[in-house]
Structure formats: C-alpha cells, structure tokens
Write an enzyme that holds these catalytic residues in place. Structure first.
Site, short mmCIF file in Angstrom:
data_model
loop_
_atom_site.label_atom_id
_atom_site.label_comp_id
_atom_site.label_asym_id
_atom_site.label_seq_id
_atom_site.Cartn_x
_atom_site.Cartn_y
_atom_site.Cartn_z
N HIS A 285 -6.99 -5.74 2.33
CA HIS A 285 -5.80 -5.24 3.00
C HIS A 285 -5.27 -6.33 3.91
CE1 HIS A 285 -6.83 -0.82 2.33
NE2 HIS A 285 -8.00 -1.38 2.12
N VAL B 33 -11.07 3.06 -3.48
CA VAL B 33 -10.77 2.55 -4.82
C VAL B 33 -11.77 1.43 -5.11
CG1 VAL B 33 -9.06 1.49 -6.33
CG2 VAL B 33 -8.31 3.12 -4.57
N HIS C 199 -10.60 -5.28 -3.21
CA HIS C 199 -9.25 -5.55 -2.71
C HIS C 199 -9.31 -5.84 -1.22
CE1 HIS C 199 -9.98 -1.22 -2.34
NE2 HIS C 199 -9.26 -1.27 -1.24
N ASN D 163 -12.90 -2.99 2.54
CA ASN D 163 -13.82 -1.88 2.74
C ASN D 163 -14.86 -1.87 1.62
OD1 ASN D 163 -12.42 -0.96 5.03
ND2 ASN D 163 -10.97 0.17 3.76
N ASP E 180 0.85 -1.20 0.00
CA ASP E 180 0.00 0.00 0.00
C ASP E 180 0.89 1.25 0.00
OD1 ASP E 180 -3.21 0.51 0.98
OD2 ASP E 180 -1.82 2.20 1.07
N ILE E 181 0.47 2.25 -0.77
CA ILE E 181 1.25 3.48 -0.89
C ILE E 181 1.24 4.30 0.41
CG2 ILE E 181 -0.52 5.08 -1.74
CD1 ILE E 181 1.43 5.84 -3.99
P1 5GP Z 1 -9.67 1.45 0.31
O1 5GP Z 1 -9.65 2.76 1.02
O2 5GP Z 1 -10.42 1.57 -1.00
O3 5GP Z 1 -10.10 0.29 1.13
O4 5GP Z 1 -8.16 1.13 -0.02
C1 5GP Z 1 -7.46 1.71 -1.06
C2 5GP Z 1 -6.01 1.66 -0.69
O5 5GP Z 1 -5.26 1.85 -1.86
C3 5GP Z 1 -5.58 2.73 0.31
O6 5GP Z 1 -5.04 2.11 1.46
C4 5GP Z 1 -4.55 3.56 -0.46
O7 5GP Z 1 -3.48 3.97 0.34
C5 5GP Z 1 -4.11 2.59 -1.54
N1 5GP Z 1 -3.70 3.21 -2.79
C6 5GP Z 1 -4.38 4.17 -3.48
N2 5GP Z 1 -3.72 4.49 -4.61
C7 5GP Z 1 -2.61 3.70 -4.65
C8 5GP Z 1 -1.54 3.58 -5.58
O8 5GP Z 1 -1.47 4.23 -6.61
N3 5GP Z 1 -0.57 2.67 -5.29
C9 5GP Z 1 -0.61 1.90 -4.16
N4 5GP Z 1 0.39 1.04 -3.97
N5 5GP Z 1 -1.61 1.99 -3.25
C10 5GP Z 1 -2.59 2.89 -3.50
#
Ligand code: 5GP
Length: 112
Positions: free
Chosen positions: A101, A95, A99, A86, A29-30
């Site tokens: 985590h 996103v 996915h 999520n 994760d970024i």
């Molecule tokens: P969500 O909030 O949808 O459950 O998780 C999306 C995750 O994707 C977040 O933890 C966010 O930090 C990660 N993320 C968003 N954009 C990027 C990206 O371009 N590269 C990587 N490696 N992680 C990303």
C-alpha cells in the site's frame, strides 16, 4: 490460488491503473484510507512476504524502487507517504497476493 488481484492484472475486472510495466501493476485501492491510496503488486503470484524466497530478491528490490517511482509520479514524495504490506491474519491481510500500500496525500497518524 489466484485472487481478485490476478483478475486485475489480467484485466478481467476493472481498476484505476496508475502504473504498469512487465513486472508490476499499481492501481487505486477501492476503499482508500487517505487521499492517495495505491496498491503496488508484482505480477508474480506470491502469497505475501512470508512466502517470498531468495528467487524473489531482484523482484522485491525492484519493487521498492518502483514504489518510490510511483510516489514521485503521484507527486507525494516530497511531503511524504507510508508504505505498508500486511502479512497473514494478525497483519490484516485480506487479499493473499503480495501487495504494498502506498498511502499519502495528507498527514498520516502515528502507526509504528
Ligand atoms: P490487505 O488488506 O490484504 O492488505 O489489502 C487489500 C486491499 O485491497 C484493501 O485495501 C482493499 O480495499 C483492496 N481491494 C480489495 N478488493 C479490491 C478490488 O477489487 N479493487 C481494488 N481496486 N482494490 C481492492
């Protein structure tokens, strides 16, 4: 609609990939929330668990075993870790490509 994760799957943008097979890709994760924070993503574009169907049963079952395999690969399985997906706005999904985590590498606070 495709997301940034599709671009990572297609290698159009870089990511620190820790695992890949025909069905899944996993990368760091970024914005990690713990020492280990990896996202595991089916290559199939499903918006989230709410949009999965019976056609996805095999894929989602395999996903769970793949998550466990990756956690072992990362060496965090014995001490323990958390798996989170999520869903939509109240769930904090940002996103919209399903996915999971994998969060660990340290003691996590109580969440649920
Ligand atoms: P969500 O909030 O949808 O459950 O998780 C999306 C995750 O994707 C977040 O933890 C966010 O930090 C990660 N993320 C968003 N954009 C990027 C990206 O371009 N590269 C990587 N490696 N992680 C990303």
């Amino acid at each position: 609609m495709s997301t940034i994760f599709k671009k990572i799957i297609d290698k159009e943008i870089p990511a620190k990939i820790v695992y890949e097979d025909d069905d899944f890709i996993a990368f760091e994760d970024i914005a990690p929330v713990a020492k280990v924070h990896v996202l595991v993503i089916p290559k199939k574009e499903i918006k989230n668990l709410d949009n999965a169907t019976e056609d996805d049963i095999m894929l989602l079952g395999k996903l769970q075993l793949t998550i466990a395999k990756i956690a072992r690969m990362l060496g965090i399985n014995e001490e323990g870790y958390r798996v989170v997906t999520n869903i939509n706005a109240n769930g904090g999904q940002t996103v919209y490509h399903i996915h999971y985590h994998i969060i660990g590498g340290e003691k996590l606070g109580v969440m649920a």
